[in-house]
Design a protein around this motif. Structure first.
Motif, mmCIF file in Angstrom:
data_model
loop_
_atom_site.group_PDB
_atom_site.id
_atom_site.type_symbol
_atom_site.label_atom_id
_atom_site.label_comp_id
_atom_site.label_asym_id
_atom_site.label_seq_id
_atom_site.Cartn_x
_atom_site.Cartn_y
_atom_site.Cartn_z
ATOM 1 N N VAL A 192 27.797 -40.135 55.992
ATOM 2 C CA VAL A 192 28.020 -41.043 54.879
ATOM 3 C C VAL A 192 26.682 -41.594 54.401
ATOM 4 O O VAL A 192 25.887 -42.076 55.198
ATOM 5 N N GLN A 193 26.443 -41.502 53.109
ATOM 6 C CA GLN A 193 25.259 -42.115 52.521
ATOM 7 C C GLN A 193 25.705 -43.395 51.804
ATOM 8 O O GLN A 193 26.682 -43.370 51.061
ATOM 9 N N LEU A 194 24.982 -44.459 52.059
ATOM 10 C CA LEU A 194 25.356 -45.757 51.519
ATOM 11 C C LEU A 194 24.247 -46.286 50.632
ATOM 12 O O LEU A 194 23.065 -46.228 50.995
ATOM 13 N N THR A 204 28.035 -48.474 47.605
ATOM 14 C CA THR A 204 28.740 -47.254 47.224
ATOM 15 C C THR A 204 28.461 -46.168 48.244
ATOM 16 O O THR A 204 27.308 -45.952 48.637
ATOM 17 N N ALA A 205 29.511 -45.483 48.665
ATOM 18 C CA ALA A 205 29.401 -44.454 49.687
ATOM 19 C C ALA A 205 29.581 -43.079 49.090
ATOM 20 O O ALA A 205 30.332 -42.881 48.135
ATOM 21 N N SER A 206 28.920 -42.113 49.696
ATOM 22 C CA SER A 206 29.103 -40.710 49.331
ATOM 23 C C SER A 206 29.019 -39.877 50.601
ATOM 24 O O SER A 206 28.536 -40.330 51.628
ATOM 25 N N GLY A 207 29.536 -38.685 50.521
ATOM 26 C CA GLY A 207 29.496 -37.810 51.689
ATOM 27 C C GLY A 207 30.852 -37.738 52.370
ATOM 28 O O GLY A 207 31.829 -37.335 51.774
ATOM 29 N N ARG A 208 30.929 -38.174 53.594
ATOM 30 C CA ARG A 208 32.171 -38.107 54.370
ATOM 31 C C ARG A 208 33.236 -39.027 53.781
ATOM 32 O O ARG A 208 32.954 -39.858 52.943
ATOM 33 N N THR A 209 34.449 -38.885 54.239
ATOM 34 C CA THR A 209 35.567 -39.646 53.721
ATOM 35 C C THR A 209 35.380 -41.133 53.995
ATOM 36 O O THR A 209 35.384 -41.577 55.151
ATOM 37 N N PHE A 210 35.220 -41.866 52.917
ATOM 38 C CA PHE A 210 34.939 -43.300 52.997
ATOM 39 C C PHE A 210 36.035 -44.042 53.747
ATOM 40 O O PHE A 210 35.750 -44.916 54.566
ATOM 41 N N SER A 211 37.282 -43.684 53.491
ATOM 42 C CA SER A 211 38.397 -44.431 54.071
ATOM 43 C C SER A 211 38.559 -44.192 55.568
ATOM 44 O O SER A 211 39.407 -44.821 56.201
ATOM 45 N N ALA A 223 18.091 -63.428 53.002
ATOM 46 C CA ALA A 223 17.911 -62.321 53.941
ATOM 47 C C ALA A 223 18.004 -61.005 53.185
ATOM 48 O O ALA A 223 18.392 -60.984 52.012
ATOM 49 N N VAL A 224 17.682 -59.936 53.874
ATOM 50 C CA VAL A 224 18.018 -58.596 53.386
ATOM 51 C C VAL A 224 19.415 -58.273 53.905
ATOM 52 O O VAL A 224 19.682 -58.403 55.104
ATOM 53 N N TYR A 225 20.285 -57.885 52.999
ATOM 54 C CA TYR A 225 21.671 -57.590 53.339
ATOM 55 C C TYR A 225 21.868 -56.078 53.392
ATOM 56 O O TYR A 225 21.467 -55.355 52.479
ATOM 57 N N TYR A 226 22.509 -55.631 54.466
ATOM 58 C CA TYR A 226 22.757 -54.219 54.694
ATOM 59 C C TYR A 226 24.256 -53.952 54.773
ATOM 60 O O TYR A 226 24.972 -54.696 55.460
ATOM 61 N N CYS A 227 24.701 -52.896 54.127
ATOM 62 C CA CYS A 227 26.072 -52.454 54.340
ATOM 63 C C CYS A 227 26.055 -51.348 55.398
ATOM 64 O O CYS A 227 25.048 -50.646 55.562
ATOM 65 N N ALA A 228 27.158 -51.227 56.108
ATOM 66 C CA ALA A 228 27.231 -50.285 57.209
ATOM 67 C C ALA A 228 28.649 -49.734 57.333
ATOM 68 O O ALA A 228 29.624 -50.427 57.013
ATOM 69 N N ALA A 229 28.742 -48.511 57.823
ATOM 70 C CA ALA A 229 30.036 -47.853 58.036
ATOM 71 C C ALA A 229 30.169 -47.472 59.499
ATOM 72 O O ALA A 229 29.228 -46.940 60.100
ATOM 73 N N GLY A 230 31.337 -47.744 60.077
ATOM 74 C CA GLY A 230 31.542 -47.406 61.478
ATOM 75 C C GLY A 230 32.868 -47.928 61.983
ATOM 76 O O GLY A 230 33.884 -47.809 61.300
ATOM 77 N N GLU A 281 27.774 -50.620 66.700
ATOM 78 C CA GLU A 281 29.036 -49.915 66.505
ATOM 79 C C GLU A 281 29.114 -49.234 65.134
ATOM 80 O O GLU A 281 30.115 -48.585 64.829
ATOM 81 N N TYR A 282 28.084 -49.398 64.337
ATOM 82 C CA TYR A 282 28.068 -48.823 62.999
ATOM 83 C C TYR A 282 27.068 -47.667 62.944
ATOM 84 O O TYR A 282 25.913 -47.814 63.353
ATOM 85 N N ASP A 283 27.547 -46.540 62.446
ATOM 86 C CA ASP A 283 26.773 -45.303 62.502
ATOM 87 C C ASP A 283 25.929 -45.054 61.255
ATOM 88 O O ASP A 283 24.939 -44.320 61.316
ATOM 89 N N TYR A 284 26.333 -45.614 60.138
ATOM 90 C CA TYR A 284 25.670 -45.327 58.872
ATOM 91 C C TYR A 284 25.270 -46.638 58.202
ATOM 92 O O TYR A 284 26.045 -47.603 58.187
ATOM 93 N N TRP A 285 24.074 -46.614 57.612
ATOM 94 C CA TRP A 285 23.512 -47.845 57.046
ATOM 95 C C TRP A 285 22.948 -47.586 55.654
ATOM 96 O O TRP A 285 22.350 -46.534 55.403
#
Length: 120
Positions: free
Chosen positions: A1-3, A22-29, A91-98, A106-110
């Motif tokens: 997943v690219q974020l 916004t996410a791209s690549g693997r299934t977001f859901s 702060a710097v805010y990061y989104c993450a998927a996991g 516990e989050y694999d993608y940033w």
């Protein structure tokens, strides 16, 4: 997943901002999504998380009642609505998927991070 995170900026205390990721690549859901933040000289900290369907959310005590996380699986996006902003939210805010956890490991993608500065 690219974020890809966006929406940061400079805002006065008491103001609002809406971050998007916004996410791209693997299934977001397939993934829970979260926002973390890191201020200069401080460790990365959990802000908010939302499960894969959007039916469950969790917030850090420091933002509860002021921030709201939401997601749109059809648009592959997650948002963080930030209201009543305080200087300590800077702060710097990061989104993450996991996994639906509060620990950053516990989050694999940033995403790349977006700067939020709250100052008068």
């Amino acid at each position: 997943v690219q974020l890809q995170a966006s929406g940061g900026g400079l805002v006065q205390p008491g103001g609002s901002l809406r971050l998007s990721c916004t996410a791209s690549g693997r299934t977001f859901s397939n993934y829970a999504m979260a926002w973390f933040r890191q201020a200069p000289g401080k460790e990365r900290e959990f802000v908010a998380a939302i499960n894969w369907s959007g039916s469950s959310t969790y917030y850090a005590d420091s933002v509860k009642g002021r921030f709201a996380i939401s997601r749109d699986n059809a648009e592959n996006t997650v948002h963080l609505q930030m209201n009543s902003l305080k200087p300590e939210d800077t702060a710097v805010y990061y989104c993450a998927a996991g996994r639906y956890k509060t620990v950053w490991s516990e989050y694999d993608y940033w995403g790349q991070g977006t700067q939020v500065t709250v100052s008068s």
